[in-house]
Motif scaffolding. Structure first.
Motif, short mmCIF file in Angstrom:
data_model
loop_
_atom_site.label_atom_id
_atom_site.label_comp_id
_atom_site.label_asym_id
_atom_site.label_seq_id
_atom_site.Cartn_x
_atom_site.Cartn_y
_atom_site.Cartn_z
N GLY A 228 32.65 19.62 65.69
CA GLY A 228 31.43 19.20 65.01
C GLY A 228 30.50 20.36 64.71
O GLY A 228 30.79 21.52 64.98
N THR A 229 29.34 20.02 64.15
CA THR A 229 28.34 21.02 63.77
C THR A 229 26.98 20.66 64.37
O THR A 229 26.70 19.49 64.66
N PHE A 230 26.15 21.69 64.52
CA PHE A 230 24.79 21.52 65.04
C PHE A 230 23.88 22.23 64.04
O PHE A 230 23.87 23.45 63.93
N THR A 231 23.12 21.44 63.28
CA THR A 231 22.38 21.97 62.12
C THR A 231 20.89 21.75 62.27
O THR A 231 20.44 20.66 62.65
N GLN A 232 20.12 22.78 61.94
CA GLN A 232 18.66 22.66 62.01
C GLN A 232 18.13 21.88 60.82
O GLN A 232 18.45 22.16 59.67
N LYS A 233 17.31 20.88 61.12
CA LYS A 233 16.65 20.09 60.08
C LYS A 233 15.18 20.49 60.05
O LYS A 233 14.76 21.42 60.73
N GLU A 234 14.34 19.78 59.33
CA GLU A 234 12.92 20.12 59.26
C GLU A 234 12.19 19.69 60.54
O GLU A 234 12.68 18.86 61.32
N ASN A 235 11.03 20.31 60.75
CA ASN A 235 10.15 19.96 61.87
C ASN A 235 10.77 20.21 63.24
O ASN A 235 10.49 19.50 64.20
N GLY A 236 11.63 21.21 63.33
CA GLY A 236 12.19 21.58 64.63
C GLY A 236 13.22 20.63 65.18
O GLY A 236 13.53 20.67 66.37
N VAL A 237 13.74 19.76 64.35
CA VAL A 237 14.76 18.80 64.78
C VAL A 237 16.14 19.33 64.41
O VAL A 237 16.33 19.93 63.35
N TRP A 238 17.10 19.13 65.32
CA TRP A 238 18.48 19.56 65.07
C TRP A 238 19.40 18.34 65.03
O TRP A 238 19.21 17.40 65.80
N LEU A 239 20.37 18.39 64.14
CA LEU A 239 21.32 17.29 63.97
C LEU A 239 22.69 17.71 64.49
O LEU A 239 23.26 18.70 64.06
N ALA A 240 23.19 16.93 65.45
CA ALA A 240 24.54 17.14 65.97
C ALA A 240 25.46 16.11 65.34
O ALA A 240 25.21 14.90 65.41
N GLU A 241 26.53 16.59 64.71
CA GLU A 241 27.52 15.70 64.10
C GLU A 241 28.91 16.08 64.63
O GLU A 241 29.32 17.24 64.50
N PHE A 242 29.58 15.12 65.23
CA PHE A 242 30.89 15.39 65.79
C PHE A 242 31.68 14.08 65.87
O PHE A 242 31.14 12.99 65.66
N TYR A 243 32.96 14.20 66.17
CA TYR A 243 33.83 13.03 66.20
C TYR A 243 34.13 12.61 67.64
O TYR A 243 34.41 13.44 68.50
N GLU A 245 36.59 9.60 69.32
CA GLU A 245 37.57 8.54 69.06
C GLU A 245 37.69 8.25 67.57
O GLU A 245 37.63 7.10 67.12
N ASP A 246 37.80 9.32 66.79
CA ASP A 246 37.99 9.25 65.33
C ASP A 246 36.80 8.66 64.59
O ASP A 246 36.90 8.28 63.42
N LYS A 247 35.65 8.58 65.25
CA LYS A 247 34.43 8.08 64.59
C LYS A 247 33.38 9.18 64.55
O LYS A 247 33.17 9.89 65.54
N LEU A 248 32.72 9.33 63.39
CA LEU A 248 31.69 10.34 63.23
C LEU A 248 30.41 9.90 63.95
O LEU A 248 29.89 8.82 63.72
N VAL A 249 29.93 10.76 64.84
CA VAL A 249 28.70 10.49 65.59
C VAL A 249 27.61 11.44 65.11
O VAL A 249 27.85 12.65 64.98
N SER A 250 26.43 10.92 64.85
CA SER A 250 25.29 11.74 64.42
C SER A 250 24.12 11.50 65.37
O SER A 250 23.68 10.35 65.54
N LYS A 251 23.61 12.57 65.97
CA LYS A 251 22.49 12.45 66.91
C LYS A 251 21.49 13.58 66.68
O LYS A 251 21.88 14.70 66.35
N PHE A 252 20.21 13.25 66.85
CA PHE A 252 19.14 14.24 66.64
C PHE A 252 18.60 14.70 67.99
O PHE A 252 18.43 13.91 68.92
N TYR A 253 18.28 15.99 68.06
CA TYR A 253 17.77 16.57 69.29
C TYR A 253 16.61 17.52 68.97
O TYR A 253 16.53 18.09 67.87
N LYS A 254 15.73 17.70 69.95
CA LYS A 254 14.74 18.77 69.92
C LYS A 254 15.29 19.87 70.82
O LYS A 254 15.83 19.58 71.89
#
Length: 257
Positions: A228-243, A245-254
């Motif tokens: 997966g990838t860990f990408t910086q979004k606006e306002n200091g939020v980061w998006l983690a996207e990874f698989y 069990e063959d399903k795409l998971v998207s979670k936001f972190y500070k």
């Protein structure tokens, strides 16, 4: 009267301790603490480093390469020693902050635990002892810029109050613009620890949540072992996207770097 004098004494001691540690920019946490048989035994050094960084200090292990200004002035740093005061039926520790001449600058209140599991007991006692340091509300102040507050400097003119109010309102406006989208669910606040490959992100436990591999883009990392990838979004939020069990998971972190 005696109670009042005692409270004044405690208050003065706290203020003095705060001023003392505020003049130090860094904290070194030895991985091998005196009194412990193994390196980072029960992950006590890792936890202590985590707590210092969490509460505003810049802390690193003695085995890590320090910043350039530390190399020029090695007396701008405190060493955090964990002292094992345990008895037969309980675990007791205290945290001592030592200067470059090995003199005590501050000794935290002793932490205590009756948990039988050694790792859990040391972590509980260590966190309890660190509470004394946390309450000092550390904030680095350069010795060259340190000022002594007097009664005269505490008098603020009406004009200065008005200017202060304007500045405060401006800061509030800027702060409001940095608040993340309320529709975004932030999973947790993570803390970044530099590694040769990039960073490892840990939570409050502390437990490693992600290992981030560097790319040419500082706003984008590869999540090791998660495809997966860990990408910086606006306002200091980061998006983690990874698989998972063959399903795409998207979670936001500070993340606090």
């Amino acid at each position: 009267m005696k109670k009042l004098l005692f409270l004044v004494l405690i208050s003065c001691t706290t203020v003095f301790a705060q001023r003392s540690i505020n003049t130090y920019k860094y904290v070194i946490v030895p991985k091998k603490q005196d009194g412990f048989k193994k390196v980072d035994q029960y992950q006590t050094s890792s936890l202590l480093k985590f707590l210092f960084n969490k509460y505003g200090f810049i802390a690193f292990f003695d085995q890590e390469e320090g910043p350039n200004d530390l190399k020029l002035d090695d007396c701008n740093v405190l060493t955090a020693a964990i002292r094992d005061k345990s008895g037969f039926l309980s675990t007791k520790v205290e945290i001592a902050l030592l200067d470059c001449r090995n003199r005590e600058v501050y000794v935290a209140k002793q932490g205590f635990s009756k948990i039988k599991d050694y790792k859990k007991a040391f972590h509980e006692a260590l966190r309890e002892s660190f509470n004394s340091i946390r309450r000092l509300n550390y904030k680095y102040v350069s010795k060259a810029n340190e000022t002594v507050t007097t009664a005269s400097t505490m008098k603020v003119s009406t004009e200065r109050k008005q200017n202060f109010s304007k500045v405060t309102n401006t800061k509030k406006e800027k702060l409001d613009k940095t608040i993340p989208n309320p529709n975004i669910k932030i999973e947790a606040l993570l803390y970044a620890q530099p590694k040769s490959y990039g960073y490892q992100l840990i939570n409050d436990e502390p437990k490693v949540v992600f290992k981030l591999l560097k790319t040419k883009d500082n706003s984008r990392y590869i999540i090791k072992d998660k495809n997966g990838t860990f990408t910086q979004k606006e306002n200091g939020v980061w998006l983690a996207e990874f698989y998972e069990e063959d399903k795409l998971v998207s979670k936001f972190y500070k993340v606090k770097f």
